[in-house]
Design a protein around this motif. Sequence first.
Motif, short mmCIF file in Angstrom:
data_model
loop_
_atom_site.label_atom_id
_atom_site.label_comp_id
_atom_site.label_asym_id
_atom_site.label_seq_id
_atom_site.Cartn_x
_atom_site.Cartn_y
_atom_site.Cartn_z
N THR A 30 0.82 -1.21 0.00
CA THR A 30 0.00 0.00 0.00
C THR A 30 0.85 1.26 0.00
OG1 THR A 30 -1.53 -1.26 1.35
CG2 THR A 30 -1.96 1.09 1.16
N LEU A 31 0.58 2.14 -0.94
CA LEU A 31 1.31 3.41 -1.04
C LEU A 31 0.66 4.43 -0.10
CD1 LEU A 31 3.45 5.18 -2.49
CD2 LEU A 31 1.70 5.70 -4.22
N VAL A 32 1.46 4.97 0.81
CA VAL A 32 0.95 5.98 1.75
C VAL A 32 1.89 7.18 1.71
CG1 VAL A 32 -0.13 4.28 3.27
CG2 VAL A 32 2.25 4.97 3.69
N ASP A 33 1.60 8.19 2.51
CA ASP A 33 2.48 9.37 2.56
C ASP A 33 3.52 9.22 3.66
OD1 ASP A 33 -0.35 11.50 1.79
OD2 ASP A 33 1.21 10.63 0.47
N LEU A 34 4.63 9.93 3.49
CA LEU A 34 5.67 9.96 4.52
C LEU A 34 5.04 10.48 5.81
CD1 LEU A 34 8.74 9.72 5.18
CD2 LEU A 34 8.93 12.14 4.56
N GLY A 35 5.33 9.75 6.90
CA GLY A 35 4.76 10.18 8.18
C GLY A 35 3.50 9.41 8.55
N ASP A 36 3.03 8.57 7.63
CA ASP A 36 1.81 7.78 7.90
C ASP A 36 2.13 6.41 8.50
OD1 ASP A 36 -0.27 8.87 5.06
OD2 ASP A 36 0.43 9.84 6.91
N GLY A 37 3.28 6.30 9.15
CA GLY A 37 3.61 5.02 9.80
C GLY A 37 4.02 3.96 8.78
N CYS A 38 5.01 4.33 7.95
CA CYS A 38 5.45 3.42 6.87
C CYS A 38 6.28 2.26 7.43
CB CYS A 38 6.34 4.17 5.88
SG CYS A 38 5.51 5.52 5.09
N ASP A 39 6.24 1.15 6.69
CA ASP A 39 7.17 0.04 6.97
C ASP A 39 8.46 0.29 6.19
OD1 ASP A 39 5.23 -1.58 8.48
OD2 ASP A 39 4.18 -1.61 6.55
N VAL A 40 8.28 0.88 5.00
CA VAL A 40 9.44 1.14 4.14
C VAL A 40 9.31 2.53 3.51
CG1 VAL A 40 10.63 0.48 2.01
CG2 VAL A 40 9.80 -1.30 3.55
N CYS A 41 10.41 3.28 3.50
CA CYS A 41 10.46 4.56 2.78
C CYS A 41 11.41 4.39 1.59
CB CYS A 41 11.01 5.68 3.66
SG CYS A 41 10.02 5.99 5.12
N ILE A 42 11.00 4.91 0.43
CA ILE A 42 11.82 4.80 -0.77
C ILE A 42 12.16 6.21 -1.27
CG2 ILE A 42 11.93 4.00 -3.16
CD1 ILE A 42 9.79 1.91 -2.41
N LEU A 43 13.46 6.48 -1.44
CA LEU A 43 13.88 7.75 -2.01
C LEU A 43 14.60 7.51 -3.34
CD1 LEU A 43 14.38 10.82 -1.98
CD2 LEU A 43 16.49 10.35 -0.69
N ASN A 44 14.13 8.18 -4.40
CA ASN A 44 14.80 8.11 -5.71
C ASN A 44 15.63 9.38 -5.85
OD1 ASN A 44 15.56 7.43 -8.25
ND2 ASN A 44 13.49 7.35 -9.11
N THR A 45 16.94 9.23 -5.81
CA THR A 45 17.83 10.38 -5.67
C THR A 45 18.30 10.96 -7.00
OG1 THR A 45 19.75 8.90 -5.60
CG2 THR A 45 18.76 9.53 -3.47
N THR A 59 17.00 14.58 2.57
CA THR A 59 15.75 13.82 2.56
C THR A 59 15.90 12.47 3.25
OG1 THR A 59 15.28 14.89 0.44
CG2 THR A 59 13.87 13.05 1.05
N ILE A 60 17.06 11.85 3.12
CA ILE A 60 17.30 10.58 3.83
C ILE A 60 17.18 10.81 5.34
CG2 ILE A 60 19.06 8.83 4.38
CD1 ILE A 60 20.06 9.17 1.45
N ARG A 61 17.81 11.91 5.80
CA ARG A 61 17.76 12.20 7.24
C ARG A 61 16.31 12.49 7.67
NH1 ARG A 61 23.08 14.23 6.29
NH2 ARG A 61 22.36 16.23 5.46
N ARG A 62 15.59 13.19 6.82
CA ARG A 62 14.19 13.54 7.15
C ARG A 62 13.33 12.28 7.22
NH1 ARG A 62 10.98 15.73 2.93
NH2 ARG A 62 8.84 15.90 3.66
N MET A 63 13.54 11.38 6.30
CA MET A 63 12.78 10.11 6.31
C MET A 63 13.06 9.36 7.60
SD MET A 63 13.29 8.52 2.54
CE MET A 63 11.99 8.49 1.34
N LYS A 64 14.35 9.30 7.98
CA LYS A 64 14.69 8.55 9.20
C LYS A 64 14.05 9.20 10.42
CE LYS A 64 18.95 7.07 9.60
NZ LYS A 64 19.79 5.88 9.30
N LYS A 65 13.95 10.53 10.39
CA LYS A 65 13.38 11.27 11.55
C LYS A 65 11.86 11.05 11.62
CE LYS A 65 13.58 15.95 13.50
NZ LYS A 65 12.78 17.00 12.81
N LEU A 66 11.21 11.14 10.46
CA LEU A 66 9.73 11.06 10.46
C LEU A 66 9.23 9.63 10.55
CD1 LEU A 66 8.83 13.77 7.78
CD2 LEU A 66 8.65 13.92 10.29
N GLU A 67 10.07 8.67 10.15
CA GLU A 67 9.65 7.25 10.19
C GLU A 67 10.75 6.41 10.87
OE1 GLU A 67 5.92 7.51 7.86
OE2 GLU A 67 6.80 6.10 9.30
N PRO A 68 10.96 6.61 12.17
CA PRO A 68 12.07 5.94 12.84
C PRO A 68 12.02 4.42 12.78
CG PRO A 68 10.60 7.02 14.42
CD PRO A 68 10.15 7.46 13.06
#
Length: 509
Positions: A30-45, A59-68
Amino acid sequence: MKFCTLTLGCKVNQYETQAIERILCEFGHTLVDLGDGCDVCILNTCAVTAESVRKSRQTIRRMKKLEPDALITVCGCYSHLESEEVADLGVDLIGGATDRCEFARMVAGTQGDGSSGLFCYHPLGSVSVQNHPPSVDGTLFSKRTVTQGDGSLVLFGEQMDENSNSFSRTQENRPPGFLRPPVFEELPPGNTASRTRALLKIQDGCNNFCTYCIVPYIRGRSRSLPLSKVAEYAKLLEEQGYKEIVVTGIEISSYGIDLFSKTDEPSPCPEGNHPPSTDGTLFEKRAYLSLITAISTIQNAAPNARLRLGSLNPSLLTPGFCRELSKIPNLCNHIHLSLQSGCDETLLRMGRKYNTTQVLESIESITKHFNDCSITADLITGIPGETDEEFKQTLSFIEKAAFADMHIFPYSLRPGTKAAKMPNQVEKNIRKERAKTATEIAANMSNDFTQKQLGKTVEVLFEQEKSGYYSGHSTNYLEISVKEKVERNSVQNVRITEIQNERLIGEIN
Ligand code: SF4
């Protein structure tokens, strides 16, 4: 699995993220938004400028912060180029700018589909760009390290068989650095979000090696989506209800140079003698033919969709090419040039294969063959060796060309490129100052173009409702808003009546 995606960079990256999203959704995730309690975050750099690298890291740091609690997975051009740097940021899976399907499968594989442990996919291993010549296939080489549940390391060339959850040995006898034949990774189009405008990637890689550009070192040599797939994907997009197809690639002007044999003696071309082509071989006729062939293939497969072209290399825009292009019925009257400079000396140092006289001829041909065409362009300021005088020439050139809009960037030094080693590097603040000056001129030209649209009737594809207005883009790429309620994804004729705070307002005609 709940996953989110973030994308930096160009339309090709956006297209590839959409493909990764679709693959994972087809796996039932299921595709959700960052911060919605993801199991996995994907960044295309992206790695095209130092700024895009900075944003990728941020953005990597932000992902880690918002989805620890989420696994952080990274792919794209920056991780392709600097996989160790990305690994040092503590991410869980690293992919490159190729093998998007494989990357999506490995992301899915992180969710206990019978496999355990962390995956680390190193597209480049420890080879840096400096001491590795550009390769023929673009992907320097791929190296995959996988830590299995028992901690043992699985090295290069082993493919995970997701069904049997065991690894089958492939390419095992190839030394590191073995070069794969260039293949175009076929990723069906279509995104999970909007259903109005769709990207269609028809080309990847680049053979031009402009002196300031890192892209060929990452994305490899130019390769094209076969015409049969071009037709199939265009048809698919029309069937899915898209009203506009945006034709994209890394350097679509090179479309087809890998699809036609180089031994063919070109038959006399309508124009007889050809201007020099992008890399000097006479493939231009083929590329001329091939890009036109690709566009008309899309037109025939999706006759009800309008077509918008990505950036074009000015050297391709001969009078003959422009005339042929104007015969494509649904092509939008919007041509974007990857111009980069308006001074011949600077263009030479950039390794661009055209001059300002040719660009003016191209603009003349486009204006002759397309009504109300919006001609827009990219510009880089402060390339090594660019003198005040050269920059002045660029400014007077862009004013003469009267572009409808411009994307302007200060030069960004990219280690490994020829320009990075050039003498007479221009100071950062001067690069920025020049970009600011050019942007002011471009803003005035854009206002002039917009003013000239008043009273005209244009065809608008409506995409969204925004603060009480329904808005969309015209064929010549202007954002137009109307008060009347309009169905999303419908195409309407709109008469432009006024400009409010730089916003074009119109009435349904
Ligand atoms: S054409 Fe030049 S600027 Fe564009 S991707 Fe190729 S090398 Fe880079």
